[in-house]
Scaffold this active site. Structure first.
Site, PDB file in Angstrom:
ATOM      1  N   ASN A   1      43.685  23.341  11.627  1.00  0.00           N
ATOM      2  CA  ASN A   1      43.685  22.345  12.704  1.00  0.00           C
ATOM      3  C   ASN A   1      42.975  23.019  13.891  1.00  0.00           C
ATOM      4  O   ASN A   1      43.518  23.934  14.494  1.00  0.00           O
ATOM      5  CB  ASN A   1      45.136  22.008  13.035  1.00  0.00           C
ATOM      6  CG  ASN A   1      45.338  20.788  13.901  1.00  0.00           C
ATOM      7  OD1 ASN A   1      46.434  20.552  14.382  1.00  0.00           O
ATOM      8  ND2 ASN A   1      44.312  19.983  14.118  1.00  0.00           N
TER       9      ASN A   1
ATOM     10  N   ASN B   1      50.028   8.540  14.549  1.00  0.00           N
ATOM     11  CA  ASN B   1      49.635   9.512  13.537  1.00  0.00           C
ATOM     12  C   ASN B   1      50.367   9.140  12.254  1.00  0.00           C
ATOM     13  O   ASN B   1      51.500   8.642  12.294  1.00  0.00           O
ATOM     14  CB  ASN B   1      50.033  10.922  13.965  1.00  0.00           C
ATOM     15  CG  ASN B   1      49.362  11.344  15.255  1.00  0.00           C
ATOM     16  OD1 ASN B   1      48.152  11.474  15.328  1.00  0.00           O
ATOM     17  ND2 ASN B   1      50.156  11.561  16.298  1.00  0.00           N
TER      18      ASN B   1
ATOM     19  N   ASN C   1      42.294  14.404  22.178  1.00  0.00           N
ATOM     20  CA  ASN C   1      41.821  14.226  20.816  1.00  0.00           C
ATOM     21  C   ASN C   1      40.293  14.175  20.806  1.00  0.00           C
ATOM     22  O   ASN C   1      39.660  13.980  21.847  1.00  0.00           O
ATOM     23  CB  ASN C   1      42.376  12.925  20.219  1.00  0.00           C
ATOM     24  CG  ASN C   1      43.873  12.976  20.019  1.00  0.00           C
ATOM     25  OD1 ASN C   1      44.399  13.901  19.403  1.00  0.00           O
ATOM     26  ND2 ASN C   1      44.572  11.976  20.528  1.00  0.00           N
TER      27      ASN C   1
ATOM     28  N   CYS D   1      49.021  19.510  10.933  1.00  0.00           N
ATOM     29  CA  CYS D   1      49.549  18.892  12.154  1.00  0.00           C
ATOM     30  C   CYS D   1      50.975  19.380  12.351  1.00  0.00           C
ATOM     31  O   CYS D   1      51.864  19.049  11.561  1.00  0.00           O
ATOM     32  CB  CYS D   1      49.498  17.370  12.035  1.00  0.00           C
ATOM     33  SG  CYS D   1      50.172  16.524  13.482  1.00  0.00           S
TER      34      CYS D   1
ATOM     35  N   CYS E   1      50.700  18.854  20.908  1.00  0.00           N
ATOM     36  CA  CYS E   1      50.046  19.228  19.648  1.00  0.00           C
ATOM     37  C   CYS E   1      50.678  20.532  19.191  1.00  0.00           C
ATOM     38  O   CYS E   1      50.602  21.540  19.894  1.00  0.00           O
ATOM     39  CB  CYS E   1      48.540  19.383  19.850  1.00  0.00           C
ATOM     40  SG  CYS E   1      47.675  19.933  18.361  1.00  0.00           S
ATOM     41  N   GLY E   2      51.311  20.508  18.030  1.00  0.00           N
ATOM     42  CA  GLY E   2      52.045  21.680  17.552  1.00  0.00           C
ATOM     43  C   GLY E   2      51.159  22.875  17.267  1.00  0.00           C
ATOM     44  O   GLY E   2      51.411  23.988  17.746  1.00  0.00           O
ATOM     45  N   ASN E   3      50.103  22.689  16.479  1.00  0.00           N
ATOM     46  CA  ASN E   3      49.179  23.795  16.219  1.00  0.00           C
ATOM     47  C   ASN E   3      48.407  24.154  17.481  1.00  0.00           C
ATOM     48  O   ASN E   3      48.079  25.321  17.710  1.00  0.00           O
ATOM     49  CB  ASN E   3      48.207  23.425  15.096  1.00  0.00           C
ATOM     50  CG  ASN E   3      48.864  23.472  13.740  1.00  0.00           C
ATOM     51  OD1 ASN E   3      49.457  24.474  13.372  1.00  0.00           O
ATOM     52  ND2 ASN E   3      48.782  22.385  12.997  1.00  0.00           N
TER      53      ASN E   3
ATOM     54  N   GLU F   1      45.334  11.785  11.781  1.00  0.00           N
ATOM     55  CA  GLU F   1      45.638  11.756  13.216  1.00  0.00           C
ATOM     56  C   GLU F   1      44.953  10.580  13.888  1.00  0.00           C
ATOM     57  O   GLU F   1      43.780  10.289  13.619  1.00  0.00           O
ATOM     58  CB  GLU F   1      45.214  13.070  13.875  1.00  0.00           C
ATOM     59  CG  GLU F   1      46.095  14.238  13.478  1.00  0.00           C
ATOM     60  CD  GLU F   1      45.904  15.451  14.371  1.00  0.00           C
ATOM     61  OE1 GLU F   1      44.872  15.533  15.057  1.00  0.00           O
ATOM     62  OE2 GLU F   1      46.796  16.317  14.384  1.00  0.00           O
ATOM     63  N   ARG F   2      45.679   9.947  14.788  1.00  0.00           N
ATOM     64  CA  ARG F   2      45.170   8.732  15.430  1.00  0.00           C
ATOM     65  C   ARG F   2      43.931   8.977  16.272  1.00  0.00           C
ATOM     66  O   ARG F   2      43.148   8.075  16.508  1.00  0.00           O
ATOM     67  CB  ARG F   2      46.268   8.097  16.295  1.00  0.00           C
ATOM     68  CG  ARG F   2      46.820   9.008  17.377  1.00  0.00           C
ATOM     69  CD  ARG F   2      47.914   8.361  18.184  1.00  0.00           C
ATOM     70  NE  ARG F   2      48.569   9.337  19.057  1.00  0.00           N
ATOM     71  CZ  ARG F   2      49.292   9.010  20.106  1.00  0.00           C
ATOM     72  NH1 ARG F   2      49.451   7.748  20.435  1.00  0.00           N
ATOM     73  NH2 ARG F   2      49.873   9.942  20.834  1.00  0.00           N
TER      74      ARG F   2
END
Length: 236
Positions: free
Chosen positions: A11, A184, A57, A211, A66-68, A202-203
């Site tokens: 990602n 998402n 995005n 993700c 965003c986790g990553n 992902e949207r």
């Protein structure tokens, strides 16, 4: 513009220091383009005093978390000596995230992602009906969805394998009219009580290699339904 290109489990992101008076939405579209730009799933800006992660995005839309991305953000901040402690807080649109660097070689960071919440206002739904196992009709297909908030809007769909026809409708689910700001979509295959596989659309950028917030949503829903144990490995 000085930046770093980074990724977490594939990602990928362009990360740079935040500056005033820049149209970052437009910049994200250009810089994330994989043909005439740097190429990335998103653009991350590092704002200081207080420390904040601003995320766009690749289509130019803002995402609250965003986790990553926040893992890469943590490495960027430590690498550039923006932070000196191994534990610190990061502001996001989803609230304050607690960061703890667990190792430097290789870099390993733990993030408290907060609580998963079924809340129609947080997922920007058009109605008040439950999204906990809701059936929607996408084109000619009935799909059972679980939509919730894990720092951003996520929908979980369980499949027996990734050849399922429903994956062809990933964008249609993401754009479904019930979601004011899209969603998402995570397609989840249960391997056993300790393992799941996840593919995420992902949207704001389409299919992605990984993700973090989507993994959290997938594990939470699978555990709640008794499909997996309290701890599980996620294969991306």
């Amino acid at each position: 513009m000085k930046f770093l290109k980074m990724h977490g489990c594939g990602n990928d992101f362009v990360i740079a220091d935040y500056k005033e008076n820049i149209d970052y939405s437009n910049l994200a579209i250009k810089i994330c383009d994989r043909y005439v730009g740097v190429g990335a799933d998103g653009l991350i800006l590092v704002k200081t005093n207080p420390l904040e992660m601003i995320y766009y995005n690749s289509d130019g839309s803002r995402a609250p978390m965003c986790g990553n991305g926040i893992r890469c953000f943590a490495l960027y901040c430590y690498y550039n000596k923006i932070v000196n402690d191994l534990s610190f807080d990061v502001l996001t649109l989803a609230g304050t995230m607690k960061i703890e660097i667990k190792g430097l070689n290789p870099f390993n960071v733990m993030v408290n992602m907060g609580k998963a919440i079924y809340d129609n206002s947080l997922i920007k739904a058009y109605d008040d009906l439950s999204f906990k196992g809701r059936i929607i009709k996408v084109n000619d297909l009935e799909v059972k969805i679980y939509s919730l908030f894990t720092g951003t809007i996520h929908t979980v769909v369980f499949v027996d394998d990734f050849n399922d026809k429903v994956l062809d409708y990933a964008k249609d689910i993401s754009d479904f009219y019930l979601f004011r700001e899209k969603t998402n979509v995570n397609f989840v295959k249960i391997v056993d009580k300790d393992t799941i596989c996840v593919k995420t659309f992902e949207r704001g950028c389409g299919w992605t290699f990984a993700c973090g917030t989507g993994c959290c949503a997938s594990v939470y829903v699978a555990n709640e339904l008794g499909k997996i144990n309290n701890e599980a490995n996620v294969i991306l």
